[in-house]
Design a protein around this motif. Structure first.
Motif, mmCIF file in Angstrom:
data_model
loop_
_atom_site.group_PDB
_atom_site.id
_atom_site.type_symbol
_atom_site.label_atom_id
_atom_site.label_comp_id
_atom_site.label_asym_id
_atom_site.label_seq_id
_atom_site.Cartn_x
_atom_site.Cartn_y
_atom_site.Cartn_z
ATOM 1 N N HIS A 64 0.863 -1.177 0.000
ATOM 2 C CA HIS A 64 0.000 0.000 0.000
ATOM 3 C C HIS A 64 0.902 1.229 0.000
ATOM 4 O O HIS A 64 1.229 1.777 1.031
ATOM 5 C CB HIS A 64 -0.884 -0.039 1.251
ATOM 6 N N GLN A 65 1.343 1.625 -1.184
ATOM 7 C CA GLN A 65 2.288 2.724 -1.280
ATOM 8 C C GLN A 65 1.782 3.753 -2.281
ATOM 9 O O GLN A 65 1.378 3.409 -3.379
ATOM 10 C CB GLN A 65 3.652 2.191 -1.722
ATOM 11 N N HIS A 66 1.812 4.993 -1.874
ATOM 12 C CA HIS A 66 1.341 6.076 -2.730
ATOM 13 C C HIS A 66 2.338 7.216 -2.719
ATOM 14 O O HIS A 66 2.183 8.179 -1.994
ATOM 15 C CB HIS A 66 -0.032 6.565 -2.258
ATOM 16 N N ASN A 67 3.373 7.070 -3.500
ATOM 17 C CA ASN A 67 4.375 8.116 -3.594
ATOM 18 C C ASN A 67 4.074 8.992 -4.799
ATOM 19 O O ASN A 67 4.810 9.021 -5.773
ATOM 20 C CB ASN A 67 5.775 7.510 -3.705
ATOM 21 N N HIS A 68 2.945 9.681 -4.711
ATOM 22 C CA HIS A 68 2.579 10.615 -5.768
ATOM 23 C C HIS A 68 2.054 11.892 -5.134
ATOM 24 O O HIS A 68 1.693 11.913 -3.956
ATOM 25 C CB HIS A 68 1.527 10.005 -6.715
ATOM 26 N N PHE A 69 2.060 12.947 -5.922
ATOM 27 C CA PHE A 69 1.538 14.210 -5.440
ATOM 28 C C PHE A 69 0.017 14.233 -5.541
ATOM 29 O O PHE A 69 -0.566 13.528 -6.355
ATOM 30 C CB PHE A 69 2.121 15.386 -6.237
ATOM 31 N N ASN A 115 1.941 10.507 -11.735
ATOM 32 C CA ASN A 115 3.364 10.164 -11.714
ATOM 33 C C ASN A 115 3.848 9.851 -10.302
ATOM 34 O O ASN A 115 3.656 10.649 -9.386
ATOM 35 C CB ASN A 115 4.196 11.307 -12.280
ATOM 36 N N GLU A 116 4.485 8.696 -10.145
ATOM 37 C CA GLU A 116 5.083 8.341 -8.861
ATOM 38 C C GLU A 116 6.349 9.174 -8.654
ATOM 39 O O GLU A 116 7.056 9.499 -9.607
ATOM 40 C CB GLU A 116 5.441 6.847 -8.826
ATOM 41 N N VAL A 117 6.632 9.522 -7.411
ATOM 42 C CA VAL A 117 7.791 10.328 -7.061
ATOM 43 C C VAL A 117 8.801 9.437 -6.342
ATOM 44 O O VAL A 117 8.438 8.703 -5.420
ATOM 45 C CB VAL A 117 7.370 11.502 -6.143
ATOM 46 N N ASN A 136 3.542 12.396 1.612
ATOM 47 C CA ASN A 136 2.378 13.259 1.442
ATOM 48 C C ASN A 136 2.809 14.523 0.715
ATOM 49 O O ASN A 136 3.206 15.492 1.323
ATOM 50 C CB ASN A 136 1.747 13.600 2.796
ATOM 51 N N GLY A 137 2.761 14.469 -0.610
ATOM 52 C CA GLY A 137 3.083 15.634 -1.425
ATOM 53 C C GLY A 137 1.797 16.309 -1.849
ATOM 54 O O GLY A 137 0.887 15.670 -2.371
#
Length: 127
Positions: free
Chosen positions: A77-82, A97-99, A113-114
């Protein structure tokens, strides 16, 4: 022990799936009306986060917003997006886009949390 899928959970899940943006508990409360109380919505949203069904976004207003997950599970459960909030219409969207944030050696990221504020493509047409 399997978790029960109640009518209330299904109402909340359907609302999240049908929303094209992230929603707060308050938005869901207005949409669902008196069919579901505030505490139940909050409890169900948090259980959905734990189950990898939705992810939680901390907005610039200090409120939490919830977005339906695609390709997530409880284990991954990963959400590295803005996330983008429109200053005119107020909608909050997940940007695609993933960061990849490079951390110093020995550091390990758990959450990201972007948050970006501006004008969405529909609202920016009026400028």
């Amino acid at each position: 022990m399997a978790k029960r899928n109640t009518i209330t959970k299904q109402l909340i899940l359907d609302s999240l799936k049908n929303s094209k943006t992230a929603v707060s508990q308050e938005i869901l409360q207005k949409e669902l009306g008196e069919a579901v109380d505030r505490a139940t919505i909050y409890r169900v949203l948090n259980s959905f986060c734990e189950d990898g069904i939705v992810h939680k976004i901390l907005g610039d207003d200090g409120k939490f917003y919830f977005a339906f997950c695609i390709n997530c599970s409880e284990k991954k459960h990963q959400h590295n997006h803005f996330h983008f909030k429109c200053l005119t219409c107020g909608k909050i969207e997940c940007l695609p886009n993933e960061v990849d944030v490079k951390l110093p050696e020995g550091y390990q990221s758990v959450t990201f949390n972007g948050f970006i504020s501006g004008y969405c493509k529909d609202c920016s047409k009026s400028f």
